[in-house]
Design a protein around this motif. Structure first.
Motif, short mmCIF file in Angstrom:
data_model
loop_
_atom_site.label_atom_id
_atom_site.label_comp_id
_atom_site.label_asym_id
_atom_site.label_seq_id
_atom_site.Cartn_x
_atom_site.Cartn_y
_atom_site.Cartn_z
N HIS A 145 0.84 -1.20 0.00
CA HIS A 145 0.00 0.00 0.00
C HIS A 145 0.87 1.25 0.00
O HIS A 145 1.95 1.27 0.61
CB HIS A 145 -0.93 0.02 1.22
N GLU A 146 0.38 2.26 -0.67
CA GLU A 146 1.15 3.50 -0.79
C GLU A 146 1.38 4.19 0.55
O GLU A 146 2.31 4.98 0.68
CB GLU A 146 0.45 4.46 -1.76
N ASP A 147 0.54 3.90 1.53
CA ASP A 147 0.77 4.49 2.85
C ASP A 147 2.06 3.97 3.48
O ASP A 147 2.68 4.65 4.30
CB ASP A 147 -0.40 4.17 3.79
N ASP A 148 2.47 2.76 3.08
CA ASP A 148 3.70 2.17 3.62
C ASP A 148 4.92 2.47 2.75
O ASP A 148 6.01 2.72 3.27
CB ASP A 148 3.53 0.65 3.76
N GLN A 149 4.74 2.41 1.44
CA GLN A 149 5.81 2.75 0.50
C GLN A 149 5.16 3.14 -0.82
O GLN A 149 4.39 2.36 -1.39
CB GLN A 149 6.76 1.57 0.29
#
Length: 238
Positions: A76-80
């Motif tokens: 997920h983009e929240d993580d990378q």
């Protein structure tokens, strides 16, 4: 009413009961014979150190044939964010990079696929997908044929239990709950396709295809390239 009439009525009732019981016995025998032709097959994705391992397990009395497993590791983009992920794990020259630029609900994925001609009764096989890093979620499209050539599928969703991360992955859902028949499902660079010009099952269209369209093959990642040269199958008793 004379004795003969009473006897005929009793005989008719007994005959009807016999017919009903015989029908039920035949129906149950047919059901048992059908179940006996199905492998008792299921899948697991477990954490092995810093890696994920996929296992296909057959606890039935008959072999499973033509097994196919298409597994997605979700990030997920929240993580990378996507560009950071691509720069870290994927070389510049791969045109497949563009597949994950447009995410699905913020998710992008790496996929790996496995095939086994047969998983014998009472056996299991474990493989290590070539993912560049551990993911919090894994989505698996699983198929096999029985001894009559009928094709079946299920979708598994595994996720990390953030309350008990040391326990590894948890099975979140299985669709459908029981194995379901479908035409054999194959995939191209961008699409999942059902054989014989048939439609994909609705749950695949809704819950698997959108993520697959935003995924790249593990073979273009550094981990996937290294993994391709290793023997990944481990067989054992179920």
């Amino acid at each position: 009413m004379d004795t003969a009439s009473i006897s005929n009525i009793v005989l008719s009732i007994l005959t009807a009961v016999y017919v009903v019981l015989t029908f039920r016995i035949l129906k149950e025998n047919r059901r048992n014979n059908e179940l006996g032709s199905y492998p008792q097959l299921y899948c697991e994705v477990k954490v092995d150190g810093s890696e994920a391992r996929l296992s296909v397990i057959n606890r039935g009395n008959v072999p499973a044939l033509d097994i196919g497993a298409l597994v997605l590791a979700h990030y997920h983009e929240d993580d990378q964010d996507v560009m950071s992920f691509l720069n870290e794990f994927v070389g510049e020259g791969w045109p497949e990079r563009k597949r994950i630029v447009n995410t699905f609900d913020g998710f992008y994925s790496v996929y790996d696929n496995f095939g086994f001609p047969v998983v014998p009764a009472g056996k299991q096989v474990s493989v290590r997908p070539g993912f560049p890093k551990m993911a919090d979620q894994y989505l698996l499209l699983f198929q096999f044929r029985n001894i009559f050539g009928e094709n079946f599928f299920q979708i598994y969703w595994f996720h990390l239990d953030h309350r008990n991360r040391h326990k590894g992955l948890t099975l979140g859902s299985v669709e459908p709950h029981g194995i379901a028949r479908t035409s054999r499902i194959t995939f191209t660079e961008n699409y999942l396709l059902a054989d014989k010009n048939s439609q994909l099952p609705a749950c695949i269209e809704k819950n698997f295809s959108p993520f697959f369209k935003c995924s790249i093959p593990s073979g273009i990642t550094a981990a996937g390239i290294l993994n391709a040269h290793e023997t990944r199958e481990v067989w054992s008793d179920a």
